[in-house]
Design a protein around this motif. Structure first.
Motif, PDB file in Angstrom:
ATOM      1  N   ARG A 142       0.823  -1.208   0.000  1.00 18.17           N
ATOM      2  CA  ARG A 142       0.000   0.000   0.000  1.00 18.17           C
ATOM      3  C   ARG A 142       0.858   1.259   0.000  1.00 18.17           C
ATOM      4  NH1 ARG A 142      -4.049  -0.698   4.882  1.00 18.17           N
ATOM      5  NH2 ARG A 142      -2.106  -1.332   5.872  1.00 18.17           N
ATOM      6  N   ASP A 143       1.936   1.253   0.789  1.00 16.33           N
ATOM      7  CA  ASP A 143       2.833   2.415   0.809  1.00 16.33           C
ATOM      8  C   ASP A 143       3.446   2.653  -0.562  1.00 16.33           C
ATOM      9  OD1 ASP A 143       2.271   2.642   3.486  1.00 16.33           O
ATOM     10  OD2 ASP A 143       4.186   1.787   4.163  1.00 16.33           O
ATOM     11  N   HIS A 144       3.771   1.569  -1.233  1.00 18.14           N
ATOM     12  CA  HIS A 144       4.405   1.645  -2.535  1.00 18.14           C
ATOM     13  C   HIS A 144       3.473   2.291  -3.562  1.00 18.14           C
ATOM     14  CE1 HIS A 144       7.195   0.072  -5.671  1.00 18.14           C
ATOM     15  NE2 HIS A 144       6.093  -0.001  -6.382  1.00 18.14           N
ATOM     16  N   LEU A 145       2.223   1.874  -3.591  1.00 19.67           N
ATOM     17  CA  LEU A 145       1.266   2.463  -4.521  1.00 19.67           C
ATOM     18  C   LEU A 145       1.026   3.936  -4.207  1.00 19.67           C
ATOM     19  CD1 LEU A 145      -1.413  -0.366  -4.871  1.00 19.67           C
ATOM     20  CD2 LEU A 145       0.450   0.197  -6.435  1.00 19.67           C
ATOM     21  N   ARG A 146       1.030   4.281  -2.932  1.00 19.72           N
ATOM     22  CA  ARG A 146       0.836   5.683  -2.545  1.00 19.72           C
ATOM     23  C   ARG A 146       2.032   6.535  -2.964  1.00 19.72           C
ATOM     24  NH1 ARG A 146       1.709   5.775   3.226  1.00 19.72           N
ATOM     25  NH2 ARG A 146       3.864   6.047   2.522  1.00 19.72           N
ATOM     26  N   ASP A 147       3.234   6.027  -2.758  1.00 21.51           N
ATOM     27  CA  ASP A 147       4.437   6.818  -3.011  1.00 21.51           C
ATOM     28  C   ASP A 147       4.794   6.907  -4.495  1.00 21.51           C
ATOM     29  OD1 ASP A 147       4.620   7.122  -0.285  1.00 21.51           O
ATOM     30  OD2 ASP A 147       6.136   5.549  -0.024  1.00 21.51           O
ATOM     31  N   HIS A 148       4.297   5.968  -5.298  1.00 21.81           N
ATOM     32  CA  HIS A 148       4.611   5.936  -6.725  1.00 21.81           C
ATOM     33  C   HIS A 148       3.305   5.821  -7.509  1.00 21.81           C
ATOM     34  CE1 HIS A 148       7.975   3.822  -4.487  1.00 21.81           C
ATOM     35  NE2 HIS A 148       8.526   4.944  -4.898  1.00 21.81           N
ATOM     36  N   PRO A 149       2.530   6.900  -7.542  1.00 18.32           N
ATOM     37  CA  PRO A 149       1.159   6.820  -8.051  1.00 18.32           C
ATOM     38  C   PRO A 149       1.052   6.485  -9.533  1.00 18.32           C
ATOM     39  CG  PRO A 149       1.785   9.098  -7.621  1.00 18.32           C
ATOM     40  CD  PRO A 149       2.850   8.250  -7.029  1.00 18.32           C
ATOM     41  N   VAL A 150       2.021   6.889 -10.359  1.00 18.55           N
ATOM     42  CA  VAL A 150       1.907   6.643 -11.797  1.00 18.55           C
ATOM     43  C   VAL A 150       2.428   5.262 -12.161  1.00 18.55           C
ATOM     44  CG1 VAL A 150       2.572   7.436 -14.099  1.00 18.55           C
ATOM     45  CG2 VAL A 150       2.073   9.106 -12.306  1.00 18.55           C
ATOM     46  N   THR A 151       3.617   4.915 -11.700  1.00 17.25           N
ATOM     47  CA  THR A 151       4.275   3.674 -12.129  1.00 17.25           C
ATOM     48  C   THR A 151       4.214   2.562 -11.098  1.00 17.25           C
ATOM     49  OG1 THR A 151       6.417   4.422 -11.264  1.00 17.25           O
ATOM     50  CG2 THR A 151       5.896   4.996 -13.551  1.00 17.25           C
ATOM     51  N   GLY A 152       3.712   2.844  -9.911  1.00 12.23           N
ATOM     52  CA  GLY A 152       3.784   1.869  -8.824  1.00 12.23           C
ATOM     53  C   GLY A 152       3.083   0.557  -9.095  1.00 12.23           C
ATOM     54  N   ALA A 153       2.004   0.583  -9.876  1.00  8.58           N
ATOM     55  CA  ALA A 153       1.310  -0.672 -10.167  1.00  8.58           C
ATOM     56  C   ALA A 153       2.192  -1.630 -10.945  1.00  8.58           C
ATOM     57  CB  ALA A 153       0.030  -0.389 -10.961  1.00  8.58           C
ATOM     58  N   TRP A 154       3.160  -1.093 -11.671  1.00  4.90           N
ATOM     59  CA  TRP A 154       4.085  -1.939 -12.436  1.00  4.90           C
ATOM     60  C   TRP A 154       5.234  -2.423 -11.574  1.00  4.90           C
ATOM     61  CZ3 TRP A 154       4.831  -4.840 -16.501  1.00  4.90           C
ATOM     62  CH2 TRP A 154       6.131  -5.140 -16.899  1.00  4.90           C
ATOM     63  N   THR A 155       5.747  -1.577 -10.704  1.00  5.98           N
ATOM     64  CA  THR A 155       6.967  -1.896  -9.967  1.00  5.98           C
ATOM     65  C   THR A 155       6.709  -2.464  -8.579  1.00  5.98           C
ATOM     66  OG1 THR A 155       7.109   0.379  -9.094  1.00  5.98           O
ATOM     67  CG2 THR A 155       8.251  -0.081 -11.164  1.00  5.98           C
ATOM     68  N   VAL A 156       5.458  -2.593  -8.184  1.00 10.62           N
ATOM     69  CA  VAL A 156       5.144  -3.001  -6.819  1.00 10.62           C
ATOM     70  C   VAL A 156       5.783  -4.353  -6.490  1.00 10.62           C
ATOM     71  CG1 VAL A 156       2.979  -4.132  -7.442  1.00 10.62           C
ATOM     72  CG2 VAL A 156       3.276  -3.201  -5.145  1.00 10.62           C
ATOM     73  N   GLN A 157       6.283  -4.444  -5.272  1.00  7.55           N
ATOM     74  CA  GLN A 157       6.913  -5.686  -4.820  1.00  7.55           C
ATOM     75  C   GLN A 157       5.870  -6.756  -4.572  1.00  7.55           C
ATOM     76  OE1 GLN A 157       9.127  -5.368  -1.201  1.00  7.55           O
ATOM     77  NE2 GLN A 157       9.543  -7.536  -1.063  1.00  7.55           N
ATOM     78  N   ARG A 158       6.189  -7.947  -5.021  1.00  8.01           N
ATOM     79  CA  ARG A 158       5.414  -9.132  -4.664  1.00  8.01           C
ATOM     80  C   ARG A 158       6.196  -9.906  -3.605  1.00  8.01           C
ATOM     81  NH1 ARG A 158       2.426 -11.280  -8.954  1.00  8.01           N
ATOM     82  NH2 ARG A 158       2.157 -13.166  -7.721  1.00  8.01           N
ATOM     83  N   PRO A 159       5.514 -10.676  -2.767  1.00  8.23           N
ATOM     84  CA  PRO A 159       6.222 -11.399  -1.693  1.00  8.23           C
ATOM     85  C   PRO A 159       6.951 -12.630  -2.228  1.00  8.23           C
ATOM     86  CG  PRO A 159       3.881 -11.886  -1.619  1.00  8.23           C
ATOM     87  CD  PRO A 159       4.054 -10.821  -2.678  1.00  8.23           C
ATOM     88  N   MET A 160       7.976 -12.407  -3.062  1.00 10.20           N
ATOM     89  CA  MET A 160       8.565 -13.511  -3.808  1.00 10.20           C
ATOM     90  C   MET A 160       9.264 -14.536  -2.928  1.00 10.20           C
ATOM     91  SD  MET A 160      11.922 -11.825  -5.658  1.00 10.20           S
ATOM     92  CE  MET A 160      12.316 -13.415  -6.374  1.00 10.20           C
ATOM     93  N   CYS A 161       9.745 -14.168  -1.749  1.00  9.24           N
ATOM     94  CA  CYS A 161      10.444 -15.133  -0.896  1.00  9.24           C
ATOM     95  C   CYS A 161       9.571 -15.684   0.231  1.00  9.24           C
ATOM     96  CB  CYS A 161      11.712 -14.497  -0.312  1.00  9.24           C
ATOM     97  SG  CYS A 161      12.991 -14.174  -1.558  1.00  9.24           S
ATOM     98  N   ALA A 162       8.298 -15.334   0.251  1.00 10.55           N
ATOM     99  CA  ALA A 162       7.399 -15.885   1.276  1.00 10.55           C
ATOM    100  C   ALA A 162       7.408 -17.406   1.203  1.00 10.55           C
ATOM    101  CB  ALA A 162       5.984 -15.360   1.062  1.00 10.55           C
ATOM    102  N   GLY A 163       7.543 -18.036   2.351  1.00 10.70           N
ATOM    103  CA  GLY A 163       7.481 -19.486   2.413  1.00 10.70           C
ATOM    104  C   GLY A 163       8.782 -20.200   2.099  1.00 10.70           C
ATOM    105  N   TRP A 164       9.792 -19.481   1.658  1.00 14.51           N
ATOM    106  CA  TRP A 164      11.088 -20.120   1.372  1.00 14.51           C
ATOM    107  C   TRP A 164      11.664 -20.619   2.687  1.00 14.51           C
ATOM    108  CZ3 TRP A 164      13.024 -21.668  -3.079  1.00 14.51           C
ATOM    109  CH2 TRP A 164      14.389 -21.996  -3.162  1.00 14.51           C
ATOM    110  N   THR A 165      11.929 -21.908   2.764  1.00 17.36           N
ATOM    111  CA  THR A 165      12.235 -22.520   4.062  1.00 17.36           C
ATOM    112  C   THR A 165      13.711 -22.528   4.411  1.00 17.36           C
ATOM    113  OG1 THR A 165      12.342 -24.709   3.020  1.00 17.36           O
ATOM    114  CG2 THR A 165      10.214 -24.006   3.926  1.00 17.36           C
TER     115      THR A 165
END
Length: 538
Positions: free
Chosen positions: A422-445
């Motif tokens: 949410r902070d990312h979309l707020r801080d980068h209103p034009v391009t943030g939907a493209w660059t937003v972080q996904r939780p890519m390492c969630a669950g990596w054991t």
């Protein structure tokens, strides 16, 4: 030209080197013991090089006009493997192999040694890099005058011992609706990513745990030893700069000349920092694109000032999130994510992105897509073409995930990641939907194993003023940590020193004399009438 196909998040692109256009092709190779019993026995097992059809060379990006040159260089190339410990802490235990190529120096009387080359990633293969670099840029051919050029696939990639998890490692649980994710959609994606990553990291934990930069650096030193060379010279791009920095930190006395291009941050182990910093650069760079569009308002009609353009593009993104475009010849609705993608264009892509933005403003919903939109988004949802039989693996998605997550020290918990989103979309209103972080390492054991850096030596560190994958400020950060000389490239491109002839001349001079003959170059620039080659995918 640049071709950008959207990864499941910018997270996938962050780690990638200049092989962004490479397909993630699965290879089901698992760790197996190799010959030899100790590092002292390091030797190259030379063997016949694989042969590639014209179709395969085309798949690898070698144009028909360049295929004869490729084959000429390939005929001079030697191919082999080096046996290395799976776990360098247990040199007498299980072994794996690292695949390498050698293009011997043409001037044997004045030979200066070996020069290893890494294109980045992590997860990208470098087996063919000596050949493809010369084919793509004749100015780089001089490197081969006095150096044996060494290509290699790091552990986990290509012809080296590797492993591929099924599905889309780190990709999450499919697609949600249009517009920003709701809390429930984010949680579902988080849960899907965590489940996939837990299964992946458990599928071959003993091998995957040893996919780290330090392990790859130790492998590279055993390659040096197997080649009977006193020092290793090195050129690396993107993640290859991390590999080079770690190698020279671990083996300073065995490091020769080193050039690191598109330098990662010494804080690369903190993915939250990396993604956030990169996203800020993309939003900042949109201001440059907005001014370019304002200067061409008579052509594109998006506003006469940068502020007017920014307001119009932001309004387009919001309208598209609320009411996506639906075209009869594109299967998926196009929401604000497409606008954010176009707004993230670099200068080589400005003309194409501008035309799409212009055409979207007058596009008829429910009809066929404008030609410019169809060119960019017509392949939405399509995967990469299947590789020809016998094609090498240019990129391993499992290896990328393992290298990044094995070293990531940032949070993997749901709530902090939702707050970051949410902070990312707020801080980068034009391009943030493209660059937003996904939780890519969630669950990596597997537990984090942070890489270490130290000072010493004097590598050349080249940064690109307006690029976003490895932003220019990281070059200075790395110099503060390890030392060296900053070389400035005045472009938006990633890893262009080996491909922009004016920059390559400095790199060649450095490896020939130890001095780059200047501290800047122009890099890759757009040419009148030549557009990029954008490709939008979810």
């Amino acid at each position: 030209m640049l071709r950008r196909r959207r990864p499941t998040a910018l997270a996938a692109a962050i780690g990638l080197g200049f092989t962004l256009a490479g397909s993630g092709i699965a290879a089901a190779r698992t760790a197996t013991p190799g010959p030899g019993s100790s590092p002292a026995a390091a030797a190259v097992a030379w063997q016949a090089c694989p042969q590639y059809s014209d179709e395969t060379l085309g798949f690898l990006g070698i144009r028909p006009d360049d295929q004869a040159r490729f084959r000429e260089l390939w005929a001079r190339t030697e191919c082999g493997t080096v046996s290395v410990p799976l776990d360098h802490r247990q040199p007498g235990g299980e072994r794996i192999s690292v695949a390498l190529t050698r293009l011997k120096a043409k001037d044997r009387a004045n030979r200066l040694g070996v020069l290893a080359m890494n294109p980045g990633g992590p997860g990208a293969g470098g087996y063919l890099m000596p050949i493809t670099t010369i084919v793509d840029n004749q100015a780089a051919a001089r490197l081969n005058d006095k150096y044996d050029l060494i290509g290699f696939d790091p552990r986990g990639v290509g012809y080296s011992t590797s492993h591929s998890c099924p599905g889309d490692p780190g990709g999450g649980a499919g697609e949600a609706g249009t517009g920003p994710l709701t809390r429930a959609e984010f949680a579902a994606r988080y849960a899907g990513t965590a489940a996939d990553n837990a299964a992946c990291s458990a599928s071959n934990a003993r091998f995957l745990a040893r996919l780290t930069t330090a392990d790859a650096a130790r492998d590279l030193d055993l390659v040096r030893k197997a080649l009977r060379e006193p020092v290793m010279n090195f050129v690396g791009v993107s993640w290859g700069t991390q590999l080079g920095a770690v190698y020279r930190s671990m083996f300073p006395a065995r490091t020769g000349r080193m050039w690191l291009d598109s330098v990662v941050s010494p804080r690369a182990h903190d993915l939250a920092y990396r993604f956030g910093f990169t996203a800020g650069i993309v939003e900042r760079n949109f201001g440059l694109f907005a001014q370019w569009l304002a200067d061409r308002n008579s052509t594109y009609g998006l506003g006469g000032t940068a502020q007017e353009v920014a307001a119009e593009v932001l309004a387009m993104r919001r309208r598209a999130d609320a009411d996506p475009w639906r075209f009869t010849d594109i299967a998926t609705p196009l929401d604000g994510l497409l606008v954010a993608f176009l707004a993230s264009a670099v200068d080589l892509e400005y003309e194409q992105a501008a035309q799409v933005l212009h055409d979207l403003r007058t596009a008829v919903d429910g009809g066929p897509a404008p030609a410019s939109v169809k060119q960019v988004a017509g392949g939405l949802g399509e995967g990469p073409p299947p590789p020809p039989e016998g094609a090498p693996e240019p990129f391993n998605a499992t290896a990328q995930l393992a290298y990044l997550c094995n070293e990531d020290t940032s949070t993997r918990a749901l709530e902090p990641l939702w707050d970051e989103y949410r902070d990312h979309l707020r801080d980068h209103p034009v391009t943030g939907a493209w660059t937003v972080q996904r939780p890519m390492c969630a669950g990596w054991t597997l537990p984090p194993q942070r890489f270490e850096l130290g000072r010493g030596g004097s590598p050349v560190l080249s940064g690109h003023v307006n690029e976003y994958l490895t932003p220019y400020p990281w070059t200075g950060q790395m110099r503060e940590r390890i030392g060296g000389t900053v070389f400035t490239v005045k472009d938006f491109a990633h890893g262009s020193v080996l491909y922009a002839p004016d920059c390559t001349s400095h790199l060649v001079a450095y490896f020939e004399t130890g001095e780059p003959g200047g501290l800047s170059c122009e890099g890759l620039k757009p040419r009148s009438g030549k557009t990029g080659a954008l490709a939008f995918g979810r």
